[in-house]
Design a protein around this motif. Structure first.
Motif, PDB file in Angstrom:
ATOM      1  N   PRO A 155       0.885  -1.191  -0.019  1.00 29.37           N
ATOM      2  CA  PRO A 155       0.003   0.264   0.222  1.00 29.37           C
ATOM      3  C   PRO A 155       0.687   1.228   0.198  1.00 29.37           C
ATOM      4  O   PRO A 155       2.175   1.243   0.326  1.00 29.37           O
ATOM      5  CB  PRO A 155      -0.756  -0.099   1.451  1.00 29.37           C
ATOM      6  CG  PRO A 155       0.121  -0.979   2.058  1.00 29.37           C
ATOM      7  CD  PRO A 155       0.723  -1.731   1.235  1.00 29.37           C
ATOM      8  N   ASP A 156       0.183   2.366  -0.261  1.00 28.54           N
ATOM      9  CA  ASP A 156       1.014   3.724  -0.236  1.00 28.54           C
ATOM     10  C   ASP A 156       1.065   4.484   1.019  1.00 28.54           C
ATOM     11  O   ASP A 156       0.228   5.250   1.326  1.00 28.54           O
ATOM     12  CB  ASP A 156       0.345   4.673  -1.515  1.00 28.54           C
ATOM     13  CG  ASP A 156       1.056   5.874  -1.828  1.00 28.54           C
ATOM     14  OD1 ASP A 156       2.246   5.918  -1.156  1.00 28.54           O
ATOM     15  OD2 ASP A 156       0.510   6.747  -2.352  1.00 28.54           O
ATOM     16  N   GLY A 205      -3.321  10.048  -0.333  1.00 28.88           N
ATOM     17  CA  GLY A 205      -3.954  11.431  -0.054  1.00 28.88           C
ATOM     18  C   GLY A 205      -5.500  10.899   0.286  1.00 28.88           C
ATOM     19  O   GLY A 205      -6.286  11.664   0.923  1.00 28.88           O
ATOM     20  N   HIS A 206      -6.062   9.930  -0.123  1.00 33.92           N
ATOM     21  CA  HIS A 206      -7.271   9.231   0.167  1.00 33.92           C
ATOM     22  C   HIS A 206      -7.572   8.447   1.334  1.00 33.92           C
ATOM     23  O   HIS A 206      -8.495   7.848   1.678  1.00 33.92           O
ATOM     24  CB  HIS A 206      -7.975   8.665  -1.246  1.00 33.92           C
ATOM     25  CG  HIS A 206      -7.960   9.990  -2.241  1.00 33.92           C
ATOM     26  ND1 HIS A 206      -9.458  10.321  -2.590  1.00 33.92           N
ATOM     27  CD2 HIS A 206      -6.993  10.503  -2.857  1.00 33.92           C
ATOM     28  CE1 HIS A 206      -8.977  11.406  -3.613  1.00 33.92           C
ATOM     29  NE2 HIS A 206      -7.847  11.405  -3.722  1.00 33.92           N
ATOM     30  N   MET A 207      -6.380   8.265   2.039  1.00 35.59           N
ATOM     31  CA  MET A 207      -6.480   7.472   3.378  1.00 35.59           C
ATOM     32  C   MET A 207      -6.588   8.301   4.486  1.00 35.59           C
ATOM     33  O   MET A 207      -6.571   9.432   4.453  1.00 35.59           O
ATOM     34  CB  MET A 207      -5.073   6.662   3.475  1.00 35.59           C
ATOM     35  CG  MET A 207      -4.891   5.598   2.517  1.00 35.59           C
ATOM     36  SD  MET A 207      -3.418   4.858   2.588  1.00 35.59           S
ATOM     37  CE  MET A 207      -3.629   3.626   1.468  1.00 35.59           C
ATOM     38  N   ASP A 250      -2.220  18.509   1.740  1.00 36.38           N
ATOM     39  CA  ASP A 250      -3.186  17.255   2.184  1.00 36.38           C
ATOM     40  C   ASP A 250      -3.824  17.754   3.465  1.00 36.38           C
ATOM     41  O   ASP A 250      -4.489  17.076   4.420  1.00 36.38           O
ATOM     42  CB  ASP A 250      -2.086  15.852   2.532  1.00 36.38           C
ATOM     43  CG  ASP A 250      -1.965  15.259   1.457  1.00 36.38           C
ATOM     44  OD1 ASP A 250      -2.597  14.260   1.205  1.00 36.38           O
ATOM     45  OD2 ASP A 250      -1.202  15.771   0.745  1.00 36.38           O
ATOM     46  N   SER A 251      -3.936  19.287   3.802  1.00 35.85           N
ATOM     47  CA  SER A 251      -4.469  19.855   4.816  1.00 35.85           C
ATOM     48  C   SER A 251      -6.008  19.770   4.915  1.00 35.85           C
ATOM     49  O   SER A 251      -6.695  19.932   5.727  1.00 35.85           O
ATOM     50  CB  SER A 251      -4.132  21.199   4.882  1.00 35.85           C
ATOM     51  OG  SER A 251      -4.395  21.975   3.814  1.00 35.85           O
ATOM     52  N   TYR A 252      -6.768  19.474   3.825  1.00 40.52           N
ATOM     53  CA  TYR A 252      -8.041  19.574   3.551  1.00 40.52           C
ATOM     54  C   TYR A 252      -8.719  18.583   4.797  1.00 40.52           C
ATOM     55  O   TYR A 252      -9.691  18.792   5.412  1.00 40.52           O
ATOM     56  CB  TYR A 252      -8.724  19.093   2.306  1.00 40.52           C
ATOM     57  CG  TYR A 252     -10.101  19.235   2.287  1.00 40.52           C
ATOM     58  CD1 TYR A 252     -10.584  20.403   1.569  1.00 40.52           C
ATOM     59  CD2 TYR A 252     -10.944  17.912   2.296  1.00 40.52           C
ATOM     60  CE1 TYR A 252     -11.853  20.312   1.267  1.00 40.52           C
ATOM     61  CE2 TYR A 252     -12.316  18.097   2.306  1.00 40.52           C
ATOM     62  CZ  TYR A 252     -12.704  19.184   1.670  1.00 40.52           C
ATOM     63  OH  TYR A 252     -14.208  19.478   1.179  1.00 40.52           O
ATOM     64  N   ALA A 253      -8.180  17.583   5.056  1.00 37.41           N
ATOM     65  CA  ALA A 253      -8.643  16.228   5.764  1.00 37.41           C
ATOM     66  C   ALA A 253      -8.604  16.880   7.262  1.00 37.41           C
ATOM     67  O   ALA A 253      -9.564  16.318   8.013  1.00 37.41           O
ATOM     68  CB  ALA A 253      -7.869  15.100   5.664  1.00 37.41           C
ATOM     69  N   SER A 254      -7.741  17.628   7.659  1.00 33.92           N
ATOM     70  CA  SER A 254      -7.835  17.902   8.927  1.00 33.92           C
ATOM     71  C   SER A 254      -7.933  19.419   9.221  1.00 33.92           C
ATOM     72  O   SER A 254      -8.829  19.748  10.334  1.00 33.92           O
ATOM     73  CB  SER A 254      -6.409  17.968   9.604  1.00 33.92           C
ATOM     74  OG  SER A 254      -5.128  18.560   8.872  1.00 33.92           O
TER      75      SER A 254
END
Length: 251
Positions: free
Chosen positions: A12-13, A78-80, A116-120
Motif C-alpha cells: 500500500p501507499d 491522499g485518500h487514506m 493534504d491539509s483538507y482532511a484536518s
C-alpha cells in the motif's frame, strides 16, 4: 506513488517505497516514453536539503514535472485516513529550495505543490496553504482529496494559477467530466490508478478462470495476444537493428 508501491512491490501507499526505489521507477518510465512525465516526489524524502537532492535527481532522470506534498514522512495516500502534515512554512521552504535547484539545473521542470491539509483543516486551511505555496514559487497547485463539489469551485476561484485535480475511482473526490474540470479552472487532471484498477481486476479474473477451467482457452477475446504485445513493445525495430549490426554482414 500508489501505482509504484502496488505494482512493483505489492504494497500500500503508506511511505514504504524509498527515494532510490521511486527514482529508479521514474527513470524507467521516462526512458520508455517520449511524452512528458509527471513524477510523484512524495514529501521530497526529508527536509529542504533532501528535497533539493530529490529535485536534481528527478530532473536528471527525465521528469518533466513532479508533485511535492506537505505530509509528514512516512506519508500516506491522499485518500487514506490519519494523514499528518508539516507546518506550512516548512513546506514553503521546500518549494523554494526546489525552485533554486531547477534554476541551477537550467531546467523547465514543472513544480506542483500539493496540500493534504483538507482532511484536518478543511477548505480554508487548504486555500491558505496553496496561496503560500504559490508565493514560494510553485507552478501548479493541488488540493488533495476535497470531497465537496462546492469546495472544488472555491479552490478554482481562490488563486490565479494552474490547478491540478486528482480523480481516483472510489476515492474521496467526486469524479467529474474533463470539460467540467476545465470549466472550473483545472489544467491537469490525473487518473493515477484507473489503469492499475483495470489491470488488477483483469489479472484476478483471468487467474480465477484458469483455476476453474485449467486452461486459458475461451478467454481469447479478453486477452492481448503475443503478436499484439510484440507490436506494443516495438519488437520489429529491434529485429531491424539486429540485422543492421549483425556480424554476419560484411562491414
Amino acid at each position: 506513488g500508489y501505482g509504484t508501491a502496488a505494482s512493483v512491490f505489492g504494497l500500500p501507499d503508506i511511505g514504504l517505497v524509498s527515494f532510490k526505489e521511486m527514482l529508479d521507477h521514474v527513470r524507467n518510465i521516462c526512458d520508455s516514453t517520449n511524452i512528458p512525465v509527471i513524477a510523484d516526489a512524495d514529501t521530497g524524502y526529508g527536509n529542504s536539503i533532501n528535497t533539493m537532492r530529490t529535485i536534481r535527481a528527478y530532473i536528471q532522470a527525465g521528469a518533466a514535472g513532479l508533485i511535492l506534498e506537505d505530509q509528514q514522512w512516512p506519508k500516506k495516500c491522499g485518500h487514506m485516513k490519519d494523514k499528518k502534515i508539516i507546518e506550512s512554512d516548512e513546506m514553503a521552504y521546500k518549494i523554494q529550495a526546489a525552485v533554486e535547484v531547477r534554476d541551477e539545473e537550467k531546467s523547465d521542470l514543472v513544480i506542483i505543490a500539493r496540500t493534504d491539509s483538507y482532511a484536518s483543516g478543511g477548505i480554508e486551511e487548504s486555500l491558505k496553504r496553496i496561496k503560500l505555496y504559490q508565493k514560494a514559487g510553485a507552478d501548479v497547485l493541488f488540493v488533495e482529496a476535497p470531497f465537496d463539489l462546492t469546495d472544488l469551485k472555491k479552490i478554482s476561484r481562490a488563486v490565479n494559477s494552474p490547478l491540478l485535480l486528482n480523480q481516483i475511482e472510489g476515492g474521496k473526490t467526486p469524479i467529474i467530466k474533463f470539460n467540467e474540470a476545465q470549466r472550473l479552472g483545472f489544467k491537469i487532471i490525473l487518473y493515477p490508478l484507473t489503469s492499475l484498477f483495470v489491470a488488477a481486476q483483469g489479472i484476478q479474473e483471468v487467474m480465477t478462470y484458469m483455476i476453474d477451467n485449467k486452461t486459458s482457452v475461451g478467454m481469447e477475446k479478453d486477452l492481448m495476444d503475443l503478436k499484439q504485445l510484440n507490436e506494443l513493445v516495438n519488437l520489429d525495430s529491434f529485429y531491424k537493428l539486429e540485422k543492421q549490426y549483425s556480424s554476419r554482414r560484411k562491414f
